[in-house]
Design an enzyme around this catalytic site. Sequence first.
Site, PDB file in Angstrom:
ATOM      1  N   GLU A 120      10.908  11.228  -8.258  1.00 45.61           N
ATOM      2  CA  GLU A 120      10.415  10.209  -7.313  1.00 45.61           C
ATOM      3  C   GLU A 120      10.435  10.731  -5.883  1.00 45.61           C
ATOM      4  OE1 GLU A 120       8.718   8.115  -8.685  1.00 45.61           O
ATOM      5  OE2 GLU A 120       9.761   6.200  -8.863  1.00 45.61           O
ATOM      6  N   THR A 171       2.739   5.419  -2.392  1.00 50.96           N
ATOM      7  CA  THR A 171       4.005   4.785  -2.000  1.00 50.96           C
ATOM      8  C   THR A 171       4.436   5.261  -0.622  1.00 50.96           C
ATOM      9  OG1 THR A 171       4.658   4.595  -4.295  1.00 50.96           O
ATOM     10  CG2 THR A 171       6.425   4.461  -2.699  1.00 50.96           C
TER      11      THR A 171
HETATM   12  N1  HSE Z   1      10.634  -0.019  -4.168  1.00 56.25           N
HETATM   13  C1  HSE Z   1       9.554   0.898  -3.997  1.00 56.25           C
HETATM   14  C2  HSE Z   1       8.703   0.414  -2.830  1.00 56.25           C
HETATM   15  C3  HSE Z   1       8.757   0.931  -5.265  1.00 56.25           C
HETATM   16  O1  HSE Z   1       8.405  -0.784  -2.769  1.00 56.25           O
HETATM   17  O2  HSE Z   1       8.366   1.235  -1.980  1.00 56.25           O
HETATM   18  C4  HSE Z   1       7.639   1.898  -5.263  1.00 56.25           C
HETATM   19  O3  HSE Z   1       6.961   1.806  -6.528  1.00 56.25           O
END
Ligand code: HSE
Length: 288
Positions: A120, A171
């Site tokens: 990630e 993201t």
């Molecule tokens: N918690 C993360 C965000 C998840 O909202 O940036 C990304 O899939």
Amino acid sequence: MKIRVHATIANFGPGFDVFGVGIGEPYDELSFRESSEWEIRVKGHDVPADVRNTAVVAARALAEMAGEEVALRMKLRKGIRPRSGLGSSGASSLAGALAMARVLGVEDERLILRAAMEGERAASGSAHGDNVVPAYYGDFTILESYEPLRVRRIPVDFDVVAVLPAVEIPTSEARRVLPPKIPLKDAVRNIALASSLVLALKENDLKAVGRLLDDRIALPYRKRLMPWYDRARKAALEAGAYGFSVSGSGPAVFAVGGDVAQIGKAVAEAFEGFGIEVDVYVTKAGRG
Ligand code: HSE
């Protein structure tokens, strides 16, 4: 050997970087075997077919953590579209970490999840765990702490529809728009939403779950990346959804309650109004 890892809905409303749930579809499949050098072939959605692939990054991370020099030859059937908000990088990361764990005989869940979070980190710049953890357990998961890694779980089983528009929001970009501080009243509201949502899930009160799928931490800032959000939400609620929100950092959205197939159609029509095509997944929450 083959591993299947499912998509996930991270954040699940008010649980930014904390809540997540595994869903039945879509999913990635990784076939693998031990090899003298790293190799990955990819079918399906377009992701790097080299050492940048998060499956390779996570597998290497686990080998390093275990102090072993092992490489894998992998075939990835990429069923989860990248940059979709459905935990695509997390699924491949977890698949890579699980593959290496199988080869090395590693059973330590925390080590496997840590390695997956390294995938990630490579994909988005943040080693968040709210996709890899629910992908691993399938349940609704709460990341109580990262250091040490502590997870709480609620087994769930309810219908959900995930709608994935044909636009990409990395993201990393969705995190860049977040402010370093949020107003106190928003923090208070989020605590109320998140704590009530956990109880509603425990009590299997899906109407309350739907009502509580709001967020004051990320959504207000991310909506500018998703100009269609309010229209899609209205369509879902008018079609009988108990609640609607963004999946992870978007652009995928999801709804619970009512006739989820019908709700999926209504949301797809709302996107059509913006000239955006969608993939609709009518599936179950609580799968991993
Ligand atoms: N918690 C993360 C965000 C998840 O909202 O940036 C990304 O899939």
